[in-house]
Design a protein around this motif. Structure first.
Motif, PDB file in Angstrom:
ATOM      1  N   LEU A 104      -4.963   1.536  -3.490  1.00 49.90           N
ATOM      2  CA  LEU A 104      -3.983   2.197  -4.358  1.00 49.90           C
ATOM      3  C   LEU A 104      -2.603   1.554  -4.227  1.00 49.90           C
ATOM      4  O   LEU A 104      -1.957   1.270  -5.238  1.00 49.90           O
ATOM      5  CB  LEU A 104      -3.910   3.691  -4.007  1.00 49.90           C
ATOM      6  CG  LEU A 104      -5.136   4.522  -4.391  1.00 49.90           C
ATOM      7  CD1 LEU A 104      -4.982   5.959  -3.906  1.00 49.90           C
ATOM      8  CD2 LEU A 104      -5.334   4.518  -5.908  1.00 49.90           C
ATOM      9  N   SER A 105      -2.169   1.299  -2.985  1.00 52.16           N
ATOM     10  CA  SER A 105      -0.849   0.676  -2.786  1.00 52.16           C
ATOM     11  C   SER A 105      -0.818  -0.701  -3.422  1.00 52.16           C
ATOM     12  O   SER A 105       0.167  -1.072  -4.081  1.00 52.16           O
ATOM     13  CB  SER A 105      -0.524   0.533  -1.294  1.00 52.16           C
ATOM     14  OG  SER A 105      -0.671   1.736  -0.658  1.00 52.16           O
ATOM     15  N   ILE A 129      -0.763  -0.390  -7.270  1.00 48.04           N
ATOM     16  CA  ILE A 129       0.432   0.227  -7.871  1.00 48.04           C
ATOM     17  C   ILE A 129       1.706  -0.589  -7.589  1.00 48.04           C
ATOM     18  O   ILE A 129       2.475  -0.858  -8.507  1.00 48.04           O
ATOM     19  CB  ILE A 129       0.585   1.690  -7.379  1.00 48.04           C
ATOM     20  CG1 ILE A 129      -0.612   2.525  -7.879  1.00 48.04           C
ATOM     21  CG2 ILE A 129       1.883   2.314  -7.906  1.00 48.04           C
ATOM     22  CD1 ILE A 129      -0.728   3.902  -7.269  1.00 48.04           C
ATOM     23  N   VAL A 130       1.927  -0.981  -6.320  1.00 50.10           N
ATOM     24  CA  VAL A 130       3.190  -1.681  -6.011  1.00 50.10           C
ATOM     25  C   VAL A 130       2.960  -3.067  -5.402  1.00 50.10           C
ATOM     26  O   VAL A 130       3.919  -3.725  -4.993  1.00 50.10           O
ATOM     27  CB  VAL A 130       4.084  -0.851  -5.051  1.00 50.10           C
ATOM     28  CG1 VAL A 130       4.609   0.385  -5.739  1.00 50.10           C
ATOM     29  CG2 VAL A 130       3.339  -0.496  -3.772  1.00 50.10           C
ATOM     30  N   LYS A 147       2.634  -6.873  -4.589  1.00 51.61           N
ATOM     31  CA  LYS A 147       3.245  -8.059  -5.189  1.00 51.61           C
ATOM     32  C   LYS A 147       3.053  -9.301  -4.305  1.00 51.61           C
ATOM     33  O   LYS A 147       2.692 -10.353  -4.785  1.00 51.61           O
ATOM     34  CB  LYS A 147       4.734  -7.798  -5.418  1.00 51.61           C
ATOM     35  CG  LYS A 147       5.359  -8.726  -6.450  1.00 51.61           C
ATOM     36  CD  LYS A 147       6.756  -8.263  -6.790  1.00 51.61           C
ATOM     37  CE  LYS A 147       7.387  -9.212  -7.808  1.00 51.61           C
ATOM     38  NZ  LYS A 147       8.775  -8.821  -8.079  1.00 51.61           N
ATOM     39  N   GLU A 159       1.808  -5.146   0.645  1.00 51.53           N
ATOM     40  CA  GLU A 159       2.032  -3.722   0.357  1.00 51.53           C
ATOM     41  C   GLU A 159       0.734  -2.930   0.579  1.00 51.53           C
ATOM     42  O   GLU A 159       0.771  -1.786   1.046  1.00 51.53           O
ATOM     43  CB  GLU A 159       2.501  -3.532  -1.090  1.00 51.53           C
ATOM     44  CG  GLU A 159       3.907  -4.036  -1.378  1.00 51.53           C
ATOM     45  CD  GLU A 159       3.961  -5.542  -1.638  1.00 51.53           C
ATOM     46  OE1 GLU A 159       2.918  -6.217  -1.519  1.00 51.53           O
ATOM     47  OE2 GLU A 159       5.054  -6.058  -1.942  1.00 51.53           O
ATOM     48  N   GLY A 203       0.115   0.313   3.013  1.00 49.72           N
ATOM     49  CA  GLY A 203      -0.565   1.531   2.547  1.00 49.72           C
ATOM     50  C   GLY A 203      -1.786   1.847   3.386  1.00 49.72           C
ATOM     51  O   GLY A 203      -2.030   3.011   3.733  1.00 49.72           O
ATOM     52  N   ARG A 210       9.415  -1.489  -2.156  1.00 49.34           N
ATOM     53  CA  ARG A 210       7.966  -1.597  -2.374  1.00 49.34           C
ATOM     54  C   ARG A 210       7.201  -1.136  -1.140  1.00 49.34           C
ATOM     55  O   ARG A 210       6.203  -0.438  -1.228  1.00 49.34           O
ATOM     56  CB  ARG A 210       7.581  -3.044  -2.703  1.00 49.34           C
ATOM     57  CG  ARG A 210       7.850  -3.475  -4.123  1.00 49.34           C
ATOM     58  CD  ARG A 210       6.980  -4.658  -4.510  1.00 49.34           C
ATOM     59  NE  ARG A 210       7.001  -5.755  -3.557  1.00 49.34           N
ATOM     60  CZ  ARG A 210       7.924  -6.708  -3.509  1.00 49.34           C
ATOM     61  NH1 ARG A 210       8.911  -6.703  -4.372  1.00 49.34           N
ATOM     62  NH2 ARG A 210       7.861  -7.666  -2.610  1.00 49.34           N
ATOM     63  N   TYR A 211       7.701  -1.555   0.053  1.00 50.53           N
ATOM     64  CA  TYR A 211       7.040  -1.157   1.304  1.00 50.53           C
ATOM     65  C   TYR A 211       7.115   0.366   1.475  1.00 50.53           C
ATOM     66  O   TYR A 211       6.153   1.002   1.909  1.00 50.53           O
ATOM     67  CB  TYR A 211       7.675  -1.854   2.504  1.00 50.53           C
ATOM     68  CG  TYR A 211       7.369  -3.333   2.605  1.00 50.53           C
ATOM     69  CD1 TYR A 211       6.474  -3.948   1.719  1.00 50.53           C
ATOM     70  CD2 TYR A 211       7.967  -4.125   3.568  1.00 50.53           C
ATOM     71  CE1 TYR A 211       6.208  -5.296   1.800  1.00 50.53           C
ATOM     72  CE2 TYR A 211       7.685  -5.487   3.670  1.00 50.53           C
ATOM     73  CZ  TYR A 211       6.813  -6.063   2.773  1.00 50.53           C
ATOM     74  OH  TYR A 211       6.537  -7.411   2.860  1.00 50.53           O
ATOM     75  N   ALA A 229       7.394   2.575  -0.879  1.00 49.45           N
ATOM     76  CA  ALA A 229       6.487   3.181  -1.862  1.00 49.45           C
ATOM     77  C   ALA A 229       5.037   3.050  -1.382  1.00 49.45           C
ATOM     78  O   ALA A 229       4.253   4.005  -1.490  1.00 49.45           O
ATOM     79  CB  ALA A 229       6.658   2.497  -3.217  1.00 49.45           C
ATOM     80  N   ALA A 230       4.706   1.875  -0.818  1.00 53.24           N
ATOM     81  CA  ALA A 230       3.338   1.664  -0.313  1.00 53.24           C
ATOM     82  C   ALA A 230       3.034   2.644   0.816  1.00 53.24           C
ATOM     83  O   ALA A 230       1.936   3.201   0.882  1.00 53.24           O
ATOM     84  CB  ALA A 230       3.173   0.226   0.164  1.00 53.24           C
ATOM     85  N   ALA A 231       4.039   2.859   1.701  1.00 49.95           N
ATOM     86  CA  ALA A 231       3.845   3.806   2.804  1.00 49.95           C
ATOM     87  C   ALA A 231       3.608   5.205   2.264  1.00 49.95           C
ATOM     88  O   ALA A 231       2.720   5.928   2.736  1.00 49.95           O
ATOM     89  CB  ALA A 231       5.059   3.783   3.727  1.00 49.95           C
ATOM     90  N   ALA A 232       4.391   5.589   1.254  1.00 50.55           N
ATOM     91  CA  ALA A 232       4.237   6.929   0.670  1.00 50.55           C
ATOM     92  C   ALA A 232       2.869   7.075   0.010  1.00 50.55           C
ATOM     93  O   ALA A 232       2.195   8.109   0.182  1.00 50.55           O
ATOM     94  CB  ALA A 232       5.347   7.169  -0.351  1.00 50.55           C
ATOM     95  N   ILE A 233       2.462   6.048  -0.693  1.00 48.22           N
ATOM     96  CA  ILE A 233       1.125   6.087  -1.332  1.00 48.22           C
ATOM     97  C   ILE A 233       0.053   6.182  -0.243  1.00 48.22           C
ATOM     98  O   ILE A 233      -0.928   6.917  -0.373  1.00 48.22           O
ATOM     99  CB  ILE A 233       0.906   4.833  -2.215  1.00 48.22           C
ATOM    100  CG1 ILE A 233       1.849   4.856  -3.410  1.00 48.22           C
ATOM    101  CG2 ILE A 233      -0.541   4.755  -2.699  1.00 48.22           C
ATOM    102  CD1 ILE A 233       1.922   3.529  -4.162  1.00 48.22           C
ATOM    103  N   GLY A 234       0.245   5.429   0.854  1.00 42.97           N
ATOM    104  CA  GLY A 234      -0.700   5.448   1.968  1.00 42.97           C
ATOM    105  C   GLY A 234      -0.824   6.840   2.570  1.00 42.97           C
ATOM    106  O   GLY A 234      -1.938   7.325   2.815  1.00 42.97           O
ATOM    107  N   VAL A 235       0.322   7.503   2.805  1.00 45.07           N
ATOM    108  CA  VAL A 235       0.299   8.864   3.372  1.00 45.07           C
ATOM    109  C   VAL A 235      -0.443   9.798   2.416  1.00 45.07           C
ATOM    110  O   VAL A 235      -1.301  10.588   2.837  1.00 45.07           O
ATOM    111  CB  VAL A 235       1.738   9.366   3.642  1.00 45.07           C
ATOM    112  CG1 VAL A 235       1.724  10.846   4.000  1.00 45.07           C
ATOM    113  CG2 VAL A 235       2.376   8.560   4.764  1.00 45.07           C
TER     114      VAL A 235
END
Lengths: 283, 55
Positions: free
Chosen positions: A171-172, A175-176, A178, A191, A195, B21-22, B24-30
């Motif tokens: 998902l990470s 979505i983000v 790069k 990224e 995630g 981006r990192y 956001a990736a962490a938030a998506i991961g959680v």
């Protein structure tokens, strides 16, 4: 394939596999053993199909026998007999290292050594790893402290950690994502790794508490499983790249073969097994 | 971390975007971890219900 469709398919595979494994584990130990044995055999078939591409050679029958031996050693060990599995795993790892050393330094490019290494590696990589999944289910209660909850849920720990990390990474990354991570697997991003680390940690933290595992063990597995799972993923990608294959098979149709879906499990299961064994072992 | 903070302060667009981006990736991961834990609990409940029904 769109994110929604792909994600739903991945989730469906994970849920159905976990549900089948868990029902079988609770219902009957033999049934669980047989279904894990089936997946391991299929994964080995895919591995040897890959290894035999481009004129490669390996002794398939011996590899299947080695994998079966590992899994039988993990199945219902007699009192204290789990150490036999540990000894077999350690001996096989030592033999592989020795073969690699012989091939590299003493008998450079001797076919017999390569064939033996490819054969032994198949049994060790797949049979050895899956024996650790069984080992988690069949750990002698004497090896577990009173703190550990339902013993039959323990074997789900590597699946929850690895598949949560995979989901977080997917998902990470989608979505983000790069920054590319590695040439071995061009779709992976930095990224995605971030995630995966967070997703794996959160899932293990919550599931570990459901199982009532000791906190140091939960913290260790939460930090280690995403990293080791990524290693397993990259390792399988490197095998596929080495043999110029996109997927290991088509067991899950568009989602690849058993090796593709279980790649991180093959690395995470031994880590989880030995961590649970040593952290909860009564001294 | 200090470099990131400094870059954000100094309005270094590239580094700040990477930090975002990192994050956001962490938030998506959680979120993915929480979701997967919920799924795991659901699977356990479903397996328990199936076996109760079967037996």
């Amino acid at each position: 394939m769109s994110l929604n469709k792909d994600f739903t398919a991945r989730l469906a595979i994970g849920i159905s596999a976990s549900l089948i494994f868990l029902c079988l584990a609770w219902y009957n130990d033999v049934a669980l053993f047989l279904v894990i044995f089936f997946f391991a055999a299929f994964a080995m078939w895919e591995y040897y199909e890959l290894a035999l591409r481009n004129g490669g050679k390996s002794g398939k029958a011996a590899g299947y026998a080695a994998a079966a031996a590992f899994m039988l050693l993990a199945y219902r060990p007699p009192n204290g007999g789990i150490e036999r599995l540990h000894a077999a795993l350690a001996l096989c790892a030592a033999a592989l290292i020795a073969l690699k050393f012989i091939e590299n330094s003493l008998l450079f490019r001797v076919p017999a050594v390569s064939i033996l290494a490819a054969t032994l590696f198949g049994g060790f990589y797949i049979g050895g790893s899956m024996s650790c999944v069984l080992g988690l289910n069949f750990l002698d209660k004497n090896h577990l402290s009173a703190a550990v909850g339902d013993r039959h849920l323990l074997f789900l720990l590597p699946f929850v950690g690895a598949w949560a990390s995979d989901t977080g990474a997917y998902l990470s990354g989608r979505i983000v994502g790069k920054e590319k991570l590695s040439r071995i697997s061009p779709n992976k991003t930095v990224e995605g790794v971030v995630g995966a680390a967070f997703a794996g940690f959160v899932a293990i933290y919550i599931f570990g508490h459901v199982l009532n595992l000791p906190t140091p063990l939960i913290m260790f597995l939460g930090l280690a499983i995403p990293v080791v799972g990524l290693g397993g993923d990259l390792f399988e990608s490197s095998i596929k790249r080495r043999f110029q294959a996109k997927d290991s098979g088509a067991f899950f149709r568009n989602h690849g073969g058993v090796l593709d879906r279980f790649d991180s499990i093959f690395f995470v299961a031994p880590l989880t097994y030995f961590a649970v064994y040593f952290f909860t072992h009564r001294i | 971390m200090n470099n990131w903070l400094h870059a954000i302060k100094a309005d270094d667009a590239g580094t700040a975007a990477r930090a975002q981006r990192y994050a956001a990736a962490a938030a998506i991961g959680v979120a993915a971890g929480l979701f997967f834990s919920a799924v795991a609990r659901m699977v356990i409940s479903a397996a328990s219900a199936i076996l109760t029904y079967v037996s």
